[in-house]
Design a protein around this motif. Structure first.
Motif, PDB file in Angstrom:
ATOM      1  N   ARG A   1      21.990   8.318  48.279  1.00  0.00           N
ATOM      2  CA  ARG A   1      21.122   8.580  49.428  1.00  0.00           C
ATOM      3  C   ARG A   1      21.791   8.021  50.687  1.00  0.00           C
TER       4      ARG A   1
ATOM      5  N   GLN B   1      19.378  17.425  45.474  1.00  0.00           N
ATOM      6  CA  GLN B   1      18.177  17.416  46.302  1.00  0.00           C
ATOM      7  C   GLN B   1      18.438  17.883  47.737  1.00  0.00           C
TER       8      GLN B   1
ATOM      9  N   HIS C   1      19.525  18.502  51.647  1.00  0.00           N
ATOM     10  CA  HIS C   1      19.512  17.686  52.856  1.00  0.00           C
ATOM     11  C   HIS C   1      20.915  17.149  53.173  1.00  0.00           C
TER      12      HIS C   1
ATOM     13  N   ARG D   1      20.865  13.118  48.049  1.00  0.00           N
ATOM     14  CA  ARG D   1      20.075  13.632  49.172  1.00  0.00           C
ATOM     15  C   ARG D   1      20.499  12.888  50.437  1.00  0.00           C
TER      16      ARG D   1
END
Length: 614
Positions: free
Chosen positions: A236, A292, A294, A260
């Motif tokens: 992340r 995910q 993004h 993500r």
């Protein structure tokens, strides 16, 4: 036209506001890999030193790990793994990391707010090449063998696996050439060294290889999907910046899992200067699967890949066996490709990709020992009307919501950008000499592949596309379509797509083909010298071309679609072309508006609309 069916576009605004947080500021320490024994010395293996340095950073909450400039080799197979680091920076200091074992070069997983920057990775080609240039010297009169010359070498390398032979232009030494056909090394017969740098390769039959002729040049891949440059899993807020990959025996970047909010900025997948290499990464430049989404990819250079420059997709599967009221057996799956697990919501789609309305959650997934078959049990009984040929979408994953801008995609074997996911912007990129389509929007399921859940809210804007679709792979440099065992579908699996302000120069067949879609806007594009290649027919054979080539008409075509606007596009031809029109299939389309276009033969500037349904 009914006002309820007026054509308006909806921009995917969410994709433009993707946030990647920087590491938190603090007074934590910085350390160097040299403190743990790393040495930029020929013949020294740095695997253990890097492992110790990374583990120390994790345990002691170190904020930055630096690498003094130099060339660091990894010989024993122990490669850097960054796992669970937070608020962390890795500064490569302009160094090179050289690998000689077919395992992932660098693994980054479960990190948060992390930056990796300023270094190069490469394979040790002195140990063995990843691919070689091969030129056909001679074909036997009976067609049962051919001789392959290796002009780069004084002698045949000790290890010389022939995985694939991919055509290349002998003059420019770039992937693909007019009429080129690629073939696998797997069915080839015995290989014999017949000269210091030449091989004789036996063929099982002559009929399948009638296309072989002296002088043809090939990229001979010795590795394909063996090991990736970077494996990015479940991170992340990850930033990869100013990283160069000269080569890898697989994909350059692979992204998967809970990954993500991440970016590639200023990264390059290119051939090492000063070499005669014919390939960089032997597979995709960047392969994004079951993630995910993004993400932002900008200011990057992807070239000479053995497959697509950028591939964004999630994996589906078609077909199953009912073995209980709430249990299925899947046999066309692989654990690495279809990561079914407890808690995953599964949507069932019909064979034409239309929804069944059924979504069920997994309570248990049991894989066989080889990871090539899976039994799935759901939390509630499944409806009796599921017949067993439905397509399963694992809705845990959505690799959409992305921005791809200001990149250079060029001179690779397959597509420039392959989009199987939505909510994206593809803008201000340069595509040049990609063997397949520059931009391909796709979804489908068949025995070989099952990728994508469809794409909605995608804008393709301001791109320059030059001399792509070299081998006529998809008949159009911007191509939108499905692949299904029964053929195209009227179900609009692609929705709200805007293709505008792009310049397309020199394509052998169509500039744009769209299908299985609704609410598509094709406007303000400049198309120069489209349809300049010879017409393709069934006599050309499959090769690298789509089947049913006779169904692709015009320079711009719409099929199996509804609510499409084609306006204010300009076509300019300087050299002879095989076709010049805008083709709308009246039997498979509804409500297609064509107006204010110029240079498209008899239909230029005509304001017309196909039949409206409903």
């Amino acid at each position: 036209m009914n006002s309820s069916r007026r054509h308006t576009s909806a921009a995917p605004m969410e994709a433009q506001s993707i946030r990647i947080d920087c590491p938190a500021a603090g007074d934590r320490r910085k350390v160097s890999v040299s403190e743990f024994g790393a040495q930029p010395v020929e013949g020294f293996c740095n695997g253990e030193a890097f492992r110790k340095a990374i583990e120390y950073c994790r345990q002691e909450d170190i904020s930055e790990l630096v690498v003094p400039r130099g060339i660091y080799r990894f010989i024993s197979g122990e490669h850097p793994v960054f796992d669970g680091l937070r608020d962390f920076r890795f500064d490569g200091g302009g160094s090179e990391l050289i690998f000689s074992t077919a395992a992932a070069f660098v693994t980054i997983r479960h990190c948060e707010r992390a930056v990796f920057e300023n270094f190069t990775v490469d394979w040790d080609w002195d140990q063995e090449p990843l691919a070689s240039i091969g030129r056909i010297r001679q074909v036997a009169e009976d067609g049962l063998s051919f001789e392959l010359e290796l002009p780069e070498y004084e002698g045949v390398p000790k290890r010389f696996d022939i995985r694939t032979l991919n055509p290349m232009n002998p003059r420019t030494l770039t992937p693909g050439c007019e009429g080129g056909k690629e073939f696998s090394g797997e069915p080839l017969g015995p290989v014999t060294v017949v000269a210091r740098n030449a091989l004789r390769i036996e063929l099982s039959n002559a009929a399948d290889y009638r296309f072989l002729k002296p002088g043809q040049t090939y990229i001979v891949r010795h590795y394909v999907y063996d090991a990736n440059g970077f494996e990015l899993q479940g991170n992340r807020h990850l930033r990869m910046a100013d990283i160069t990959i000269y080569s890898a025996p697989g994909h350059a970047f692979v992204v998967s899992g809970e990954q993500r909010n991440w970016t590639l900025d200023g990264c390059r997948v290119v051939k090492r200067p000063g070499t005669t290499r014919c390939i960089s990464a032997t597979a995709d430049g960047c392969h994004i699967s079951n993630s995910q989404g993004h993400f932002v990819i900008e200011n990057c250079d992807f070239s000479y890949n053995g497959d697509d420059c950028l591939n964004i997709h999630d994996n589906s599967v078609q077909g199953f066996e009912r073995i209980g009221v709430a249990k299925l057996r899947l046999s066309r799956v692989f654990k690495w490709r279809n990561p079914f697990a407890e808690g995953d919501p599964i949507e069932f789609r019909r064979t034409d990709l239309s929804p069944t309305g059924i979504v069920a959650r997994i309570v248990e997934a049991q894989w066989d020992e080889r990871g090539e078959g899976c039994t799935i049990e759901f939390e509630a009984p499944l409806p009796d009307d599921l017949v067993g040929n439905e397509i399963l979408f694992n809705r845990k994953y959505d690799s959409g919501r992305y921005v791809v801008r200001r990149n250079f995609f060029h001179q690779n074997r397959a597509r420039g950008v392959l989009l199987h996911a939505g909510d994206g912007w593809v803008e201000n990129n340069h595509f040049y000499l990609n063997q397949g389509s520059a931009i391909q929007i796709e979804c489908g399921a068949e025995s070989r592949w099952a990728e994508g859940f469809g794409a909605e809210n995608v804008t393709i804007r301001g791109n320059l596309i030059e001399s792509c679709d070299v081998n006529h792979w998809n008949m159009a440099v911007i191509y939108m379509g499905v692949y299904l065992e029964q053929g195209r579908t009227r179900y609009p699996v692609f929705r709200n797509i805007c293709i505008e302000d792009n310049t397309i120069v020199n394509c052998p067949q169509q500039a744009i083909f769209v299908s299985s879609c609704n609410r598509v806007f094709i406007r303000n594009n400049a198309i120069m010298n489209s349809n300049t290649g010879p017409r393709k027919t069934a006599e050309d054979g499959d090769g690298n071309c789509v089947s049913n080539r006779e169904l692709y008409l015009g320079s711009l075509m719409v099929s199996h679609a509804e609510d499409v606007t084609i306006e204010n596009n300009r076509r300019l031809t300087i050299v002879p072309a095989t076709e010049d029109g805008i083709c709308v299939d009246p039997e498979t389309t509804d409500n297609v508006l064509v107006r204010n276009n110029t240079g498209f033969g008899d239909r230029s500037g005509v304001d017309e609309r196909t039949k409206e349904s409903g």
